[in-house]
Enzyme design. Structure first.
Site, PDB file in Angstrom:
ATOM      1  N   LYS B  86       5.964  12.958   3.541  1.00  0.00           N
ATOM      2  CA  LYS B  86       4.723  12.093   3.189  1.00  0.00           C
ATOM      3  C   LYS B  86       4.309  11.335   4.358  1.00  0.00           C
ATOM      4  O   LYS B  86       3.360  11.130   4.986  1.00  0.00           O
ATOM      5  CB  LYS B  86       4.741  11.188   1.962  1.00  0.00           C
ATOM      6  CG  LYS B  86       4.914  11.978   0.763  1.00  0.00           C
ATOM      7  CD  LYS B  86       4.963  11.033  -0.337  1.00  0.00           C
ATOM      8  CE  LYS B  86       6.204  10.211  -0.525  1.00  0.00           C
ATOM      9  NZ  LYS B  86       7.516  10.949  -0.769  1.00  0.00           N
ATOM     10  N   CYS B 175       4.926  -0.211 -13.191  1.00  0.00           N
ATOM     11  CA  CYS B 175       6.270   0.404 -12.248  1.00  0.00           C
ATOM     12  C   CYS B 175       7.433  -0.347 -12.173  1.00  0.00           C
ATOM     13  O   CYS B 175       8.375  -0.137 -11.978  1.00  0.00           O
ATOM     14  CB  CYS B 175       5.778   1.215 -10.898  1.00  0.00           C
ATOM     15  SG  CYS B 175       5.650  -0.096  -9.492  1.00  0.00           S
ATOM     16  N   MET B 176       7.000  -1.879 -11.833  1.00  0.00           N
ATOM     17  CA  MET B 176       8.185  -2.842 -11.382  1.00  0.00           C
ATOM     18  C   MET B 176       8.197  -3.868 -12.298  1.00  0.00           C
ATOM     19  O   MET B 176       9.145  -4.761 -12.264  1.00  0.00           O
ATOM     20  CB  MET B 176       7.772  -3.459 -10.241  1.00  0.00           C
ATOM     21  CG  MET B 176       8.024  -2.298  -9.077  1.00  0.00           C
ATOM     22  SD  MET B 176       9.578  -1.146  -9.178  1.00  0.00           S
ATOM     23  CE  MET B 176      10.609  -2.424  -9.174  1.00  0.00           C
ATOM     24  N   MET B 360      12.490   4.028 -11.771  1.00  0.00           N
ATOM     25  CA  MET B 360      11.622   4.158 -12.991  1.00  0.00           C
ATOM     26  C   MET B 360      12.251   4.575 -14.378  1.00  0.00           C
ATOM     27  O   MET B 360      11.760   4.427 -15.360  1.00  0.00           O
ATOM     28  CB  MET B 360      10.191   5.367 -12.747  1.00  0.00           C
ATOM     29  CG  MET B 360       9.442   4.668 -11.550  1.00  0.00           C
ATOM     30  SD  MET B 360       9.047   2.900 -11.774  1.00  0.00           S
ATOM     31  CE  MET B 360       9.067   2.460 -10.211  1.00  0.00           C
ATOM     32  N   GLY B 397       8.745   1.474  -6.256  1.00  0.00           N
ATOM     33  CA  GLY B 397       8.166   2.305  -6.082  1.00  0.00           C
ATOM     34  C   GLY B 397       7.144   2.354  -4.793  1.00  0.00           C
ATOM     35  O   GLY B 397       6.844   2.917  -4.060  1.00  0.00           O
ATOM     36  N   GLN B 398       6.278   1.167  -4.943  1.00  0.00           N
ATOM     37  CA  GLN B 398       5.074   0.988  -4.134  1.00  0.00           C
ATOM     38  C   GLN B 398       5.525   0.267  -2.802  1.00  0.00           C
ATOM     39  O   GLN B 398       6.266  -0.630  -2.767  1.00  0.00           O
ATOM     40  CB  GLN B 398       3.846   0.324  -4.881  1.00  0.00           C
ATOM     41  CG  GLN B 398       3.652   1.092  -6.158  1.00  0.00           C
ATOM     42  CD  GLN B 398       2.198   0.617  -6.767  1.00  0.00           C
ATOM     43  OE1 GLN B 398       1.189   0.912  -6.301  1.00  0.00           O
ATOM     44  NE2 GLN B 398       2.503  -0.137  -7.738  1.00  0.00           N
TER      45      GLN B 398
HETATM   46  S1  SF4 Z   1       8.066   5.061   3.400  1.00  0.00           S
HETATM   47 FE1  SF4 Z   1       8.731   6.110   1.678  1.00  0.00          FE
HETATM   48  S2  SF4 Z   1       6.914   7.762   1.619  1.00  0.00           S
HETATM   49 FE2  SF4 Z   1       7.011   6.877   3.914  1.00  0.00          FE
HETATM   50  S3  SF4 Z   1       8.114   8.137   5.244  1.00  0.00           S
HETATM   51 FE3  SF4 Z   1       9.645   6.515   4.097  1.00  0.00          FE
HETATM   52  S4  SF4 Z   1      10.547   7.349   2.525  1.00  0.00           S
HETATM   53 FE4  SF4 Z   1       8.764   8.528   2.866  1.00  0.00          FE
END
Ligand code: SF4
Lengths: 100, 773
Positions: B86, B175-176, B360, B397-398
């Site tokens: 990503k 999520c948290m 999660m 998560g975010q």
């Molecule tokens: S912050 Fe998360 S999504 Fe972005 S490169 Fe690092 S591991 Fe991948």
């Protein structure tokens, strides 16, 4: 793969987490970018996405069939960074009807 | 290791070491000619990755106002140059052909282009009308763990301090929230004591409900690299699904959904029974408590719950654990009693540096707070806490679930720096910093995220503004809330986003937003690291910063005086910083972050804190104090070991709906796929949702691989192809479906039950049936 590219990638990849980060903060992003790894090459052929890297390293670990050697054969979750190549458009588009 | 000899590998490593020692200039001289030429006129800047709570540092190359390249930042302590897939495609997330570039206003079934002035006039008018007719609690802001710190702060200040409603919630509630209530109830302060260095320094890692290989790939790589260097390293994956993480772990421990509660109590049981606990540590640093039980599942509208914790003694706690014998829990969980005993001993092994990591699977749980508490119990009993390389770590998560929603406090009940609206002193302090009358901030929290959309469905909330998130794809029991949104009768929905989504399609006004480096921002990651980036490119068309949007509404509602800034980002930061000063939440001046690759708070006298609550690392712990849980004043600076029982899930498989449905993420996509769905390479790698199923279950039902099946819960139906041998593999009696695919709204099937303490829904467990489609 070009030898220089390969060696450059070695610097970026194999050294992850093995060496302490410089304590001193610098702002020369350009020179940082110069030795940072760019986008990993895409995979231009069918492959099996496994957790042990065996399928990929059969060629990319040995150079079999002229495959470019992986500069980081210890990283075995290949699809964590490498995606399938040959891109066909398949994106989300034009969902909102707009009147002008 | 394939055909690669150990000698080859050593050669490569030696080369790497040599180059690293030689530094950047040596590497630079090896750069291929074409690369240097093409990079000649690129301007480079830094930012944290736009996606997950890992918060990898990224270098961004810009030419002619466009991102032309991104690279993992070798100077970033989080990722030291590495990104996941990503991150490597960040350069493409902003350039989908359907970027929103103009405000759009609904006219019947069509969205019509409008000017910002028209759109903001309409929005402000609707807010005013609703507040006049129905009061301030009829309007709401629904934000995000992907908000920048400034955006979250402005929203909270406007709604709580200006409009006078606590109707502010973030998607981080989904999520948290259980992680927050877990930290608050155990330690009296939010967020971890340890940091990511534990991944390099530890040697024993228990993963619980965390598919790190796909959802925190770079952190997972750090752990795997550690294992490469140190053969002692052991990774144990407790899970209900055989994921990529399980495949790479040293041990996979499969358990039945919901029985994590029982398993952790059984581990504690063995630790007590076999006298593996640290008596002195318990005496010095721990109190025991028990709260209410049979606490419900939040399934009814306006569900309310308040825990009533009581102090108990160590003996009462021991008595509480009595029934959780390995044999009893083996039956419940399907984990063999012998394994439970072995792993309890591993947890307590004095020669090992033990960490627990979760995401999660623990948080999206109708007993999410409890299961967080139970993980801390094990670490507290064995004193495997507050030491480098040895900590429990809740992974976020975010990208700014911590930095924005938790630290700024953009939940209905929270104020900045762990303060809450229920506490008059906290309201007083917030009012002082905001320059308002303390009476302005209502003392009662209103709705958690699920309840907020229930209120919209009922019509108690009329106007809601959604920023940087996509609730009409991500809420559980989705059909109810999608229908509720378009019931009319004065309901008015504003959505700010960068692309059309399943939420913009239900909006009355769509506002085009700036994203990531199209604006100045700060995020805070899972290890308390606050990271800054500058605006590096212009947003397309008329798209604008969400911060500007919120302040524009404030001005039009007559609250412009709350935002008297000329450099909003910097001035907001300096104002916000006052909340945490001297509270163990100290943040550095703005300038410090513009250069640093992030700083872990508390930052005192310019120094960041990697390990909290411990002498020598945390400036709040004085010489001679050793360890001090100084945020928990109420319990004399001790942490709480909680007696929390196993209770079943609200909906379990039965004759009619015989399968567990679990939902979640995949490596390639971020959440609902709004951004990653615009990257052709990512869409090629993972184009659409599938139903992961066990081959034995499929065989029994006569279903072949890739064949379509109809999945039905009590709330909805969906048709998907099955995948019997994908990257993730379902266990018998379970199926798994990812939620990124906007064409397949799996969340319509999910139950909107939530943890009564945290208000976080359980997306991991509901009952479904499967038929051939
Ligand atoms: S912050 Fe998360 S999504 Fe972005 S490169 Fe690092 S591991 Fe991948």
């Amino acid at each position: 793969m070009n030898v220089a590219v390969c060696l450059l990638a070695v610097v970026a990849c194999a050294s992850f987490f093995s060496f302490p980060v410089q304590a001193e903060e610098r702002e020369d992003y350009e020179s940082d970018a110069r030795y940072a790894e760019g986008q990993p090459p895409a995979i231009p052929h069918p492959f099996r996405d496994t957790a042990d890297g065996k399928y990929c390293l059969r060629c990319h670990g040995t150079g079999l069939n002229g495959a470019p050697l992986s500069p980081h054969p210890v990283r075995i979750t290949c699809t964590e960074c490498h995606v399938k190549g040959e891109i066909k458009k398949h994106t989300r588009e034009n969902k909102i009807k707009t009147k002008d | 290791m394939g055909g690669l000899s150990r000698r080859d590998f050593l050669k490569a490593s030696a080369a790497a070491a040599a180059f690293a020692a030689a530094g950047a200039s040596a590497a630079a001289s090896l750069r291929p000619k074409d690369a240097s030429a093409s990079e000649g006129d690129i301007r480079w800047g830094k930012a944290p990755c736009r996606f997950c709570g890992t918060g990898c540092g990224v270098l961004i190359g810009v030419r002619d106002g466009r991102i032309v390249a991104t690279k993992g930042d070798p100077q970033a302590p989080v990722n030291k140059g590495l990104n996941c897939i990503k991150g490597y495609f960040l350069s493409k997330i902003l350039y989908g052909t359907d970027r929103l570039t103009k405000p759009l206003i609904r006219k019947g079934d069509t969205m019509v282009e409008a000017s910002w002035d028209e759109a903001m006039t309409l929005i402000a008018g609707k807010f005013k009308e609703s507040i006049d007719k129905h009061g301030p609690d009829s309007v709401a802001m629904y934000g995000s763990g992907q908000w920048t710190v400034f955006e979250g702060y402005a929203a909270s200040k406007l709604f709580k301090g200006g409009i006078g409603t606590n109707n502010v919630e973030p998607n981080a509630r989904l999520c948290m929230a259980s992680s927050v209530t877990g930290f608050m109830s155990t330690f009296g302060g939010d967020e971890p004591m340890g940091c990511f260095d534990d991944l390099d320094l530890g040697d024993t890692f228990f993963l619980w409900g965390a598919n790190m290989a796909e959802c925190h790939p770079v952190l997972f790589s750090r752990m795997i690299d550690n294992r490469l260097r140190n053969p002692q390293v052991k990774i144990i994956d407790f899970a209900t699904r055989y994921t990529r993480t399980s495949q790479m772990a040293d041990q996979y421990v499969k358990f039945n959904p919901q029985t994590d509660l029982a398993l952790l109590n059984a581990i504690a049981h063995v630790i007590i029974r076999d006298k593996l606990y640290d008596e002195q540590f318990i005496k010095d640093h721990v109190v025991f408590k028990r709260g209410k039980e049979n606490i419900g599942y939040g399934l009814e509208d306006k569900f309310k719950f308040a825990d009533e914790p009581k102090l108990i003694g160590f003996d009462e706690y021991k008595a509480f654990l009595k029934p959780y014998t390995p044999e009893y829990v083996a039956k419940l969980s399907s984990v063999p009693a012998k394994t439970i005993v072995e792993l309890a001993h591993l947890y307590a092994d004095k020669s090992r540096k033990v960490n627990s990591l979760w995401t999660m699977g623990f948080n999206q749980h109708t007993r999410g707070t409890w299961v967080n508490n139970l993980a801390y119990n094990v670490h507290l009993l064995t004193s495997k806490i507050c030491k480098p390389g040895e900590n429990p770590m809740s992974l976020t998560g975010q990208p700014s679930a911590c930095g924005t929603t938790r630290e700024v406090g953009t939940f209905t009940h929270r104020l900045p720096a762990d303060m809450v609206v229920m506490n008059p002193e906290h309201r007083e302090k917030a009012a002082r910093i905001w320059g308002i009358d303390p009476k302005k901030i209502p003392a009662k929290p209103t709705y958690n995220a699920t309840e907020m959309f229930r209120a919209l469905d009922r019509g108690d909330i009329k106007v809601v503004w959604i920023q940087v998130t996509n609730p009409f794809q991500s809420l559980p029991n989705l059909s109810r809330y999608r229908k509720g949104a378009r019931k009319g009768d004065g309901r008015f929905i504003v959505v700010s986003d960068i692309y059309p989504t399943r939420s913009t399609e239900l909006a009355d006004v769509i506002l085009p937003s700036a994203c990531w480096i199209e604006k100045e921002g700060m995020f805070g990651n899972a290890e308390r690291r606050t990271q800054h980036w500058f605006k590096q490119i212009d947003p397309p068309g008329e798209a604008r910063n969400d911060l500007w949007q919120t302040i524009e509404l404030a001005k039009r509602l007559g609250y412009g005086s709350l935002f008297p800034y000329t450099y909003p980002e910097k001035e907001i930061w300096e104002e916000y910083r006052k909340f945490g000063e001297g509270q163990g939440k100290d943040l550095a001046p703005y300038e410090s972050y513009t250069k640093a690759r992030g700083l872990c708070w508390p930052v005192v006298n310019g120094k960041e804190t990697t390990y909290r609550y411990v002498e020598g690392f945390d400036p709040y712990v004085k010489a001679g104090e050793g360890i001090k849980f100084y945020k928990n004043k109420a319990d004399h600076y001790k942490a709480v070991v909680w007696a929390r029982p196993y209770e079943p899930a609200p909906e379990v498989p039965d004759r009619h709906y015989p399968f567990w449905l679990c939902t979640g993420r995949v490596l390639e996509h971020w959440h609902t796929g709004t951004m990653t769905g615009r990257v052709p390479e990512i869409m090629r790698a993972n184009p659409s949702a599938v139903c992961e199923m066990h081959p034995v279950d499929a065989g029994r039902l006569g279903i072949k691989d890739h064949q379509k099946v109809k999945i039905t819960s009590r709330r909805g139906t969906i048709i998907l192809p099955v995948n019997l041998n994908g990257r993730g593999k379902a266990e018998k009696g379970n199926i798994f479906v990812a939620f990124f695919d906007e064409g397949k709204l799996i969340n319509e099937l999910c139950l909107d039950a939530y943890c009564p303490i945290s208000g976080e829904p359980d997306y991991k467990k509901c009952a479904v049936k499967i038929e051939k489609a």
